[in-house]
Design a protein around this motif. Structure first.
Motif, PDB file in Angstrom:
ATOM      1  N   LEU A  29      -2.742  -6.994 -11.435  1.00 51.95           N
ATOM      2  CA  LEU A  29      -1.449  -7.231 -12.083  1.00 51.95           C
ATOM      3  C   LEU A  29      -0.302  -7.163 -11.081  1.00 51.95           C
ATOM      4  N   HIS A  30      -0.424  -6.285 -10.100  1.00 47.96           N
ATOM      5  CA  HIS A  30       0.587  -6.180  -9.045  1.00 47.96           C
ATOM      6  C   HIS A  30       0.654  -7.476  -8.256  1.00 47.96           C
ATOM      7  N   ILE A  31      -0.516  -8.032  -7.904  1.00 47.29           N
ATOM      8  CA  ILE A  31      -0.554  -9.282  -7.146  1.00 47.29           C
ATOM      9  C   ILE A  31      -0.022 -10.437  -7.995  1.00 47.29           C
TER      10      ILE A  31
ATOM     11  N   SER B  99      -2.780  -0.344  -3.672  1.00 47.61           N
ATOM     12  CA  SER B  99      -3.436   0.794  -4.317  1.00 47.61           C
ATOM     13  C   SER B  99      -2.605   2.055  -4.184  1.00 47.61           C
ATOM     14  N   ILE B 100      -2.027   2.260  -3.005  1.00 44.28           N
ATOM     15  CA  ILE B 100      -1.140   3.405  -2.813  1.00 44.28           C
ATOM     16  C   ILE B 100       0.080   3.283  -3.715  1.00 44.28           C
ATOM     17  N   GLU B 101       0.664   2.072  -3.763  1.00 44.53           N
ATOM     18  CA  GLU B 101       1.841   1.855  -4.595  1.00 44.53           C
ATOM     19  C   GLU B 101       1.521   2.018  -6.081  1.00 44.53           C
ATOM     20  N   MET B 102       0.276   1.802  -6.474  1.00 49.10           N
ATOM     21  CA  MET B 102      -0.149   1.999  -7.855  1.00 49.10           C
ATOM     22  C   MET B 102      -0.199   3.484  -8.222  1.00 49.10           C
TER      23      MET B 102
ATOM     24  N   LYS C   6     -13.032  -0.652 -12.765  1.00 47.32           N
ATOM     25  CA  LYS C   6     -12.388  -1.830 -13.343  1.00 47.32           C
ATOM     26  C   LYS C   6     -10.926  -1.602 -13.680  1.00 47.32           C
ATOM     27  N   GLN C   7     -10.602  -0.475 -14.295  1.00 45.53           N
ATOM     28  CA  GLN C   7      -9.233  -0.242 -14.729  1.00 45.53           C
ATOM     29  C   GLN C   7      -8.269  -0.220 -13.553  1.00 45.53           C
TER      30      GLN C   7
ATOM     31  N   ASN D 194       0.711   5.585 -11.493  1.00 46.99           N
ATOM     32  CA  ASN D 194       2.065   6.102 -11.676  1.00 46.99           C
ATOM     33  C   ASN D 194       2.800   5.371 -12.806  1.00 46.99           C
ATOM     34  N   THR D 195       3.943   5.893 -13.171  1.00 45.60           N
ATOM     35  CA  THR D 195       4.694   5.364 -14.308  1.00 45.60           C
ATOM     36  C   THR D 195       5.059   3.898 -14.114  1.00 45.60           C
ATOM     37  N   HIS D 196       5.504   3.555 -12.913  1.00 46.49           N
ATOM     38  CA  HIS D 196       5.911   2.182 -12.623  1.00 46.49           C
ATOM     39  C   HIS D 196       4.742   1.219 -12.818  1.00 46.49           C
ATOM     40  N   SER D 197       3.594   1.563 -12.267  1.00 49.68           N
ATOM     41  CA  SER D 197       2.430   0.678 -12.353  1.00 49.68           C
ATOM     42  C   SER D 197       1.870   0.602 -13.764  1.00 49.68           C
ATOM     43  N   SER D 198       1.992   1.683 -14.510  1.00 53.42           N
ATOM     44  CA  SER D 198       1.454   1.702 -15.870  1.00 53.42           C
ATOM     45  C   SER D 198       2.200   0.744 -16.792  1.00 53.42           C
ATOM     46  N   ARG D 199       3.384   0.307 -16.374  1.00 52.40           N
ATOM     47  CA  ARG D 199       4.164  -0.620 -17.196  1.00 52.40           C
ATOM     48  C   ARG D 199       3.779  -2.080 -16.975  1.00 52.40           C
ATOM     49  N   ARG D 200       2.932  -2.337 -16.001  1.00 58.82           N
ATOM     50  CA  ARG D 200       2.571  -3.730 -15.721  1.00 58.82           C
ATOM     51  C   ARG D 200       1.743  -4.309 -16.864  1.00 58.82           C
TER      52      ARG D 200
END
Length: 430
Positions: A280-282, A118-121, A272-273, A8-14
């Motif tokens: 990155l979230h952790i 993973s769900i939040e990603m 991997k991706q 999602n957009t939020h995770s792609s910014r990490r």
């Protein structure tokens, strides 16, 4: 595969944290390298001298010196390097997934941590999400804040029903064509082995069919499998990870059910991706899972080896199988005629359907408490928890055998009393 579709957009910014990347380099630095970069405390200030672990089989191991210092220190987010290597070897040994070089492993604080991140990603507010019905309540807790449209797929004794899966997808596709604001689901959450709450293990044929459908509709599979080695059959069913030729499975494993949950050792395996994005979230939350727990687990695996670990898992499996059998015997004695159930294929639960009562919530949560018995109402595991539900989840993992027998006896009394109460209300109404 284009994995950006699932992020999602939020995770792609990490982006990687420089300090975390330097910690990773610290663990891989050549001998003699000098670093003034890490903000790590000095191990000389730690008050611990050694940690001795005594196992029930009589074996022991000690953590001291530089290893103890490392076990109490910051580590790379991906995990304690020695344990990470062991988990990779174990995953290869257990599942032998295709295209291994395109996958990665990440240590998480139990499998729930990996599932949540993973769900939040992947999910954005209002997205559609595919789940088996019923499904693990911990996943519903993660999804709730996203206000998703849960597309529930019915199960039978062989697991999720492929024909229902396709019908649900096609019906949703029609709605998407009619409403541009709707999107096709990207994720399927599935608990394929000794699933919580039903105890059902999906057959290999079903797994292949479900995987094929996910390939056709471009769906990522979240394979939550903490009971994989608590399957009571003589032969383990190959996992979705083992079948994953396209790279569309994120698998969540855990030692919580076969070693102990307090260590909070789980791991995520996947493309991997996607795994790197979870990492990155952790990085931005708790930095890494408990180092001490990881070092203890590594020493245990290193001392035991995979064969002894399998022996231990076998003994745990037999323990719960015995408890399942005595639970079913108590149910046969007390609940026959009042309820229906299927024999669990593994795990720790039996899924009970109460006959003649449309909703069991008040019966269990209000009147059941007066009898000092506790069961989980099936509402907790349904895509619509507000709807009437006549299912009960009973756990046979912890209560003493005589307590299980007494609980089933009291449940039978409770059901009869509930039916009498319903009949009296009907009489008064008429």
């Amino acid at each position: 595969m284009d994995y950006s579709y699932f992020i999602n957009t939020h995770s792609s910014r990490r982006r990687p944290a420089i300090t975390r990347e330097l910690t990773k380099k610290h663990y891989n630095a050549p001998k003699g390298a000098i670093s003034l970069a890490e903000g790590m405390p000095n191990e000389m200030t730690f008050p611990f001298e050694n940690i001795n672990v005594n196992l029930k089989d009589g074996s022991t191991f000690s953590i001291s010196g530089p290893e103890l210092g490392a076990s109490l220190q910051y580590i790379p987010t991906q995990g304690y390097p020695q344990l990470l290597q062991k988990l990779k070897e174990w995953t290869l040994f257990s599942h032998n997934p295709p295209n291994w070089d395109k996958r990665e492993v990440l240590v998480t604080s139990g499998s729930q941590d990996g599932i949540s991140r993973s769900i939040e990603m992947c999910i954005s507010e209002g997205d559609a999400m595919l789940v088996q019905e019923p499904f693990y309540a911990g996943t519903e807790a993660v999804l709730k804040s996203f206000k998703p449209k849960l597309l529930a797929i019915e199960q039978d004794e062989y697991g999720m029903i492929p024909e229902v899966f396709v019908r649900v997808l096609e019906n949703w596709k029609v709605k998407c064509d009619e409403n541009n604001a709707l999107r096709m689901p990207k994720l399927l959450y599935i608990n394929p082995t000794a699933s919580n709450p039903t105890g059902t293990t999906m057959s290999l044929e079903r797994r292949k069919e479900i995987y094929s459908i996910c390939c056709k509709y471009n769906i990522l599979i979240l394979e939550d499998d903490p009971y994989y080695f608590l399957n009571f059959s003589d032969k383990l069913t190959p996992s979705f990870l083992a079948l994953d030729t396209e790279g569309r499975v994120l698998r969540f494993d855990s030692f919580s059910k076969v070693l102990c949950p307090g260590l909070r050792i789980g791991w995520l395996t996947g493309p991997k991706q996607l795994v790197q994005n979870v990492e990155l979230h952790i990085q931005s939350s708790y930095l890494h899972s408990s180092t001490l727990s990881q070092v203890i687990t590594y020493n245990l695996l290193n001392n035991w080896g995979f064969e002894k670990l399998l022996d231990h898992m076998s003994s745990v499996r037999e323990y719960y199988k015995g408890r399942r059998d005595l639970t079913l015997a108590a149910m046969d004695e007390h609940l026959t005629g009042l309820c229906e159930w299927t024999v669990p294929d593994g795990g720790m639960f039996v899924w009970i359907k109460v006959k003649g009562i449309s909703d069991v919530y008040d019966m269990l949560m209000t009147r059941g408490e007066k009898k000092l018995i506790t069961f989980v109402p099936g509402h907790c595991f349904m895509s619509d928890p507000a709807a009437a539900c006549n299912f009960i989840r009973a756990s046979y993992s912890k209560a003493a055998p005589q307590q299980i027998e007494q609980a089933m006896k009291l449940l039978a009394e409770l059901i009869r009393e509930e039916k009498d109460l319903i009949n009296k209300k009907l009489e008064n109404f008429t």
